[in-house]
Design an enzyme around this catalytic site. Structure first.
Site, PDB file in Angstrom:
ATOM      1  CG  HIS A  37       2.615  -2.035  -5.380  1.00  0.00           C
ATOM      2  ND1 HIS A  37       3.677  -1.377  -5.957  1.00  0.00           N
ATOM      3  CD2 HIS A  37       3.013  -2.409  -4.141  1.00  0.00           C
ATOM      4  CE1 HIS A  37       4.686  -1.364  -5.107  1.00  0.00           C
ATOM      5  NE2 HIS A  37       4.304  -1.976  -3.997  1.00  0.00           N
TER       6      HIS A  37
ATOM      7  CE  LYS B 142      -3.461  -7.125  -2.489  1.00  0.00           C
ATOM      8  NZ  LYS B 142      -4.207  -7.808  -1.411  1.00  0.00           N
TER       9      LYS B 142
ATOM     10  NE  ARG C 294       7.742   2.668  -4.043  1.00  0.00           N
ATOM     11  CZ  ARG C 294       6.997   1.893  -3.256  1.00  0.00           C
ATOM     12  NH1 ARG C 294       7.536   1.275  -2.212  1.00  0.00           N
ATOM     13  NH2 ARG C 294       5.708   1.720  -3.510  1.00  0.00           N
TER      14      ARG C 294
ATOM     15  CE1 TYR D 251      -0.120  -7.919  -3.717  1.00  0.00           C
ATOM     16  CE2 TYR D 251       1.000  -5.826  -4.098  1.00  0.00           C
ATOM     17  CZ  TYR D 251       0.276  -6.664  -3.275  1.00  0.00           C
ATOM     18  OH  TYR D 251      -0.072  -6.239  -2.012  1.00  0.00           O
TER      19      TYR D 251
ATOM     20  CG  PHE E   8      -4.984  -7.786   6.579  1.00  0.00           C
ATOM     21  CD1 PHE E   8      -4.298  -6.650   6.196  1.00  0.00           C
ATOM     22  CD2 PHE E   8      -6.131  -7.638   7.338  1.00  0.00           C
ATOM     23  CE1 PHE E   8      -4.741  -5.390   6.558  1.00  0.00           C
ATOM     24  CE2 PHE E   8      -6.586  -6.388   7.705  1.00  0.00           C
ATOM     25  CZ  PHE E   8      -5.890  -5.256   7.321  1.00  0.00           C
ATOM     26  N   GLY E   9      -5.232 -11.792   3.767  1.00  0.00           N
ATOM     27  CA  GLY E   9      -4.636 -12.974   3.162  1.00  0.00           C
ATOM     28  C   GLY E   9      -4.236 -12.705   1.722  1.00  0.00           C
TER      29      GLY E   9
END
Length: 200
Positions: free
Chosen positions: A48, A75, A109, A71, A6-7
């Site tokens: 995202h 991912k 949202r 970003y 989770f970094g």
């Protein structure tokens, strides 16, 4: 036995910053996991990675990637990297495409993207203790009435959300006016699609 990754940077930023944390850092982690013989990673991906889908489209784990910014693009890299390490070396990964994990929804949202803390913890537990996960993509979202994401292909995890954004819906009443065609509100990524580099 497993690594929870989770970094990294969780917001839009200049590419150099995202590159070091989310690309180089994730590669370093998978290399370390492989060399130490660790067999499972729980990877904090993000919705995202698919944020450029319209809010009128329901998608699942097999829908093509459509990042809404740099970003989100990092991912996508992490998900592809984890797929490679599973196919090549057998390192299992559950990619959690986290929506909006907060105590309560903060805007309209999040009536679709809300993930409660309790549901988040349960999702991680399922990802850790399911006997075989292979390479799984699951959307991190509570049981919200407004649903953009279909988790049918992650049913083997046994995750059943207990919370919902619906309890907070009255805080964000519909004003009767739909967004303009080019408004960020038409996209699942929301304002993230406007947060990246802008070109003339």
């Amino acid at each position: 036995d497993a690594v929870l990754h989770f970094g990294g940077r969780s917001l839009e930023a200049p590419f150099e910053q995202l590159m070091h944390a989310n690309i180089q850092g994730t590669y370093n982690l998978y290399e370390g996991v492989h060399k130490r013989g660790i067999r499972r990673v729980i990877y904090a991906s993000s919705s995202h990675a698919v944020g450029y889908y319209p809010t009128t489209r329901r998608i699942d784990a097999d829908s093509p990637l459509r990042p809404d910014g740099l970003y989100g693009l990092t991912k996508c890299f992490g998900e592809s990297l984890s797929r490679y390490y599973f196919d090549r070396f057998g390192v299992e990964t559950v990619c959690l495409r986290i929506g909006s994990c907060f105590p309560e929804p903060r805007n309209a949202r999040m009536l679709a993207t809300f993930l409660s803390y309790d549901d988040f913890v349960e999702l991680v537990r399922c990802a850790l203790f399911t006997p075989r996960v292979g390479h799984t993509i699951v959307y991190g979202v509570s049981d919200n009435r407004i649903a953009w994401w279909d988790n049918g292909k992650a049913g083997h995890l046994g995750f059943v959300a207990q919370d919902s954004a619906d309890a907070f819906a009255e805080r964000f009443p519909f004003g009767g006016a739909w967004p303009a065609a080019d408004d960020a509100g038409n996209f699942q990524g929301g304002p993230f699609i406007l947060a990246g580099p802008q070109y003339e």
